[in-house]
Design a protein around this motif. Structure first.
Motif, short mmCIF file in Angstrom:
data_model
loop_
_atom_site.label_atom_id
_atom_site.label_comp_id
_atom_site.label_asym_id
_atom_site.label_seq_id
_atom_site.Cartn_x
_atom_site.Cartn_y
_atom_site.Cartn_z
N ILE A 100 73.25 68.20 72.56
CA ILE A 100 73.81 69.43 73.14
C ILE A 100 75.19 69.77 72.58
CG2 ILE A 100 72.50 69.09 75.26
CD1 ILE A 100 75.19 68.35 76.63
N GLY A 101 75.66 69.02 71.59
CA GLY A 101 76.95 69.35 71.00
C GLY A 101 78.11 68.96 71.87
N CYS A 102 78.07 67.74 72.42
CA CYS A 102 79.14 67.22 73.26
C CYS A 102 79.78 66.04 72.55
CB CYS A 102 78.57 66.79 74.61
SG CYS A 102 79.79 66.07 75.75
N ALA A 103 81.09 66.05 72.42
CA ALA A 103 81.78 65.05 71.61
C ALA A 103 81.79 63.67 72.25
CB ALA A 103 83.22 65.49 71.34
N ARG A 104 81.67 63.59 73.57
CA ARG A 104 81.82 62.31 74.26
C ARG A 104 80.51 61.88 74.92
NH1 ARG A 104 87.30 61.92 77.73
NH2 ARG A 104 86.12 60.11 78.48
N PRO A 105 79.89 60.81 74.46
CA PRO A 105 78.66 60.34 75.11
C PRO A 105 78.83 60.03 76.58
CG PRO A 105 78.92 59.31 72.96
CD PRO A 105 80.20 60.05 73.24
N ASP A 106 80.03 59.55 76.98
CA ASP A 106 80.20 59.22 78.40
C ASP A 106 80.28 60.46 79.27
OD1 ASP A 106 82.86 59.86 77.49
OD2 ASP A 106 83.65 58.84 79.26
N ALA A 107 80.39 61.65 78.65
CA ALA A 107 80.35 62.89 79.43
C ALA A 107 78.94 63.21 79.92
CB ALA A 107 80.87 64.06 78.58
N ILE A 108 77.94 62.51 79.39
CA ILE A 108 76.56 62.68 79.83
C ILE A 108 76.30 61.68 80.95
CG2 ILE A 108 74.14 62.61 79.15
CD1 ILE A 108 75.77 64.82 77.77
N VAL A 109 75.99 62.19 82.13
CA VAL A 109 75.77 61.34 83.30
C VAL A 109 74.28 61.37 83.65
CG1 VAL A 109 76.40 60.90 85.70
CG2 VAL A 109 78.07 61.91 84.13
N PRO A 110 73.57 60.25 83.52
CA PRO A 110 72.14 60.24 83.83
C PRO A 110 71.87 60.63 85.28
CG PRO A 110 72.77 58.27 82.62
CD PRO A 110 74.04 58.95 83.02
N LYS A 111 70.88 61.48 85.45
CA LYS A 111 70.43 61.91 86.77
C LYS A 111 68.90 61.88 86.79
CE LYS A 111 74.56 62.98 88.37
NZ LYS A 111 75.16 62.27 89.51
N THR A 112 68.31 61.91 87.96
CA THR A 112 66.85 61.92 88.05
C THR A 112 66.28 63.33 88.07
OG1 THR A 112 66.92 61.77 90.46
CG2 THR A 112 66.77 59.71 89.23
N SER A 113 67.13 64.34 88.26
CA SER A 113 66.68 65.73 88.24
C SER A 113 67.87 66.63 87.92
CB SER A 113 66.07 66.14 89.59
OG SER A 113 67.08 66.20 90.59
N ALA A 114 67.59 67.81 87.41
CA ALA A 114 68.65 68.78 87.18
C ALA A 114 69.27 69.22 88.50
CB ALA A 114 68.11 69.98 86.41
N GLY A 115 68.44 69.28 89.56
CA GLY A 115 68.97 69.63 90.87
C GLY A 115 69.99 68.62 91.37
N ASN A 302 81.73 57.69 83.46
CA ASN A 302 81.22 56.59 84.27
C ASN A 302 81.63 56.73 85.73
OD1 ASN A 302 80.01 55.49 82.04
ND2 ASN A 302 81.59 53.96 81.69
N GLY A 303 82.73 57.43 85.98
CA GLY A 303 83.14 57.68 87.36
C GLY A 303 82.25 58.66 88.08
N TRP A 304 81.29 59.25 87.37
CA TRP A 304 80.32 60.19 87.96
C TRP A 304 78.94 59.57 88.14
CZ3 TRP A 304 81.21 65.60 88.92
CH2 TRP A 304 82.53 66.00 88.67
N LEU A 305 78.81 58.29 87.81
CA LEU A 305 77.54 57.62 88.04
C LEU A 305 77.30 57.48 89.55
CD1 LEU A 305 77.78 54.86 85.28
CD2 LEU A 305 76.42 56.97 85.20
N GLU A 306 76.08 57.08 89.89
CA GLU A 306 75.78 56.90 91.31
C GLU A 306 75.37 55.45 91.55
OE1 GLU A 306 73.49 59.99 93.12
OE2 GLU A 306 74.28 61.53 91.78
N PHE A 314 64.95 56.48 81.62
CA PHE A 314 65.79 56.80 80.47
C PHE A 314 65.33 56.07 79.21
CE2 PHE A 314 68.15 57.56 84.35
CZ PHE A 314 68.38 58.92 84.20
N ILE A 315 64.75 54.88 79.39
CA ILE A 315 64.13 54.19 78.26
C ILE A 315 62.90 54.98 77.80
CG2 ILE A 315 62.92 52.08 77.60
CD1 ILE A 315 64.89 50.58 79.47
N GLN A 316 62.16 55.50 78.75
CA GLN A 316 60.99 56.34 78.45
C GLN A 316 61.36 57.55 77.60
OE1 GLN A 316 58.28 57.32 81.82
NE2 GLN A 316 58.95 59.41 81.45
N ALA A 317 62.58 58.06 77.77
CA ALA A 317 63.00 59.28 77.07
C ALA A 317 63.55 59.03 75.69
CB ALA A 317 64.06 60.00 77.92
N LEU A 318 63.77 57.77 75.30
CA LEU A 318 64.48 57.49 74.05
C LEU A 318 63.74 57.96 72.81
CD1 LEU A 318 66.03 53.94 74.60
CD2 LEU A 318 67.24 56.10 74.33
N ALA A 319 62.46 57.66 72.70
CA ALA A 319 61.73 57.99 71.47
C ALA A 319 61.74 59.49 71.21
CB ALA A 319 60.30 57.47 71.55
#
Length: 433
Positions: A100-115, A302-306, A314-319
């Protein structure tokens, strides 16, 4: 578990070799058949014409290997599996940031849904009641979250409708923003029609001028076209891996613009954004078991993790992510538009009406007065597609078996030219009956 271990241990074709074989130029039909199809041998055995790639994406063979290896680590190492599991989630965050063109990987916070990402973003704004601007074209999950907040008195929502041409305009959203606005929720691509919303830059500029945050829904953009998150400057983006990155259910994400990320651990008492949707993985020191009076959050995203994450999703999504990033959204976008043009020509040659939106996402629209019946008939003829009611049209609260709407047809890199011709023939025959 190395996130790439399956590539180096499996006898199956691997993603890096396939990408190298393609080269760096435009995607072509012969090269895709030679280098990419072998990565999908399992799903390509299906005797079905699949044009619902904008819905559930078709998985790579390697996805099953990744899941199997993650489970093997559990069987063999028990809690020792957490090290490689977390490495894999780190790899997921890195790939999503690149996509998505984001410079910092830690800015991506895994979630189970967009909601879930939307709720976290809204809850971080620090208001007991939010003034929100959005459109009537947002996906049902976004809509119901906002309506639930509205029903509880936690939000006042301004719903911006489509224009007289049944399209949504960024300029209309920008005009609805006032000095009282706290948040703007808007899609890059409208889920039901594929319309690319113009004027997103204008929306962000206007929102920031009044101190409002922008939450960008990229679910129908990420993986299908360039997103340019950092350049756009939206405060948040939400999306998931169900569709264009072939990651299946349960793997989604919230992106937080790096300007909102702290460079050191912090408490909830400091100024700025911090999440209410949180958990022990967000603690500054998750494994020290300290319980200070004020919660202390980790630095960065990381401060936004749950709480404990669903690692297998997330492993399922890697390939799928590795392939999509390697193919590059700009090349995927160009190839998909070429396929759409071929499909539209084939449909019109059969006198099938097409709603052709000039600036559109990854799929083609065919209007029908009986959406449910048409989709069932297409499926019976071997064409797997889907459809949605047009969000620009009035919607009744009562369900109907003959709801009007648009059939959505989405080719992808696995779709052959003869399948586009066959799809046009099937659609023409079904709609003529």
């Amino acid at each position: 578990m190395s996130p790439l271990a399956a590539d180096t241990t499996s006898l199956r074709p691997n993603i890096p070799e396939a990408l190298a074989g393609l080269g760096g130029g435009p995607l072509t039909e012969p090269a895709l058949r030679e280098h990419i199809d072998p990565l999908f041998s399992r799903v390509l055995k299906r005797d079905e014409l699949y044009l619902a790639n904008h819905s559930l994406g078709r998985p790579l063979d390697r996805m099953a290997d990744d899941i199997r290896e993650a489970l093997d680590r559990w069987y063999e190492d028990m809690d020792g599996a957490w090290g490689p599991w977390m490495d894999a989630i780190g790899r997921y965050r890195e790939l999503m940031a690149r996509l998505i063109g984001c410079a910092r990987p830690d800015a991506i916070v895994p979630k189970t849904s967009a909601g879930q990402g939307l709720r976290a973003a809204l809850g971080s704004l620090g208001k007991s009641k939010l003034n929100v601007v959005t459109t009537t074209g947002e996906f049902d999950s976004i809509e119901i979250v906002l309506k639930a907040w509205q029903a509880r008195g936690a939000a006042d929502v301004t719903w911006v409708p489509a224009g007289t041409d049944r399209l949504f305009r960024g300029s209309d959203v920008a005009d609805a923003i006032s000095p009282q606005t706290d948040a703007v929720v808007v899609s890059q691509v409208i889920y039901a029609t594929g319309q690319v919303v113009d004027g997103i830059d204008q929306v962000i500029e206007r929102a920031h001028a009044v101190g409002a945050a922008v939450i960008l829904d990229t679910y129908h953009a990420a993986g299908a076209m360039p997103v340019e998150f950092d350049r756009l400057g939206a405060d948040f983006a939400i999306g998931g891996n169900y569709k264009y990155t072939r990651g299946g259910a349960g793997a989604c994400w919230l992106a937080i613009h790096p300007r909102h990320l702290r460079t050191e651990p912090h408490t909830a008492h400091v100024d700025g954004l911090f999440p209410l949707d949180t958990g022990w993985f967000a603690k500054a020191n998750a494994f020290d078991w300290a319980r200070p009076d004020a919660p202390s959050f980790a630095e960065g995203g990381n401060g936004w993790l749950e709480s404990t994450p669903p690692v297998l999703a997330f492993i399922q999504a890697l390939a799928g992510l590795e392939l999509t990033v390697g193919l590059r959204p700009d090349r995927l976008r160009a190839y998909n538009l070429e396929q759409q043009a071929v499909l539209i020509d084939a449909l019109r040659a059969k006198n099938v009406p097409v709603r052709e939106i000039d600036d559109r996402g990854a799929f083609v629209l065919i209007p029908t007065d009986d959406l449910t019946g048409s989709l069932g008939a297409l499926k019976a003829e071997g064409l797997n597609a889907d459809g949605r009611p047009d969000p620009a049209e009035p919607r009744s609260q009562a369900a109907s078996d003959t709801t009007a709407g648009n059939i959505r047809l989405c080719p992808d890199i696995l779709t052959r030219p003869h399948e586009l011709a066959r799809a046009a023939t099937i659609v023409a025959e079904v709609l003529a009956t």
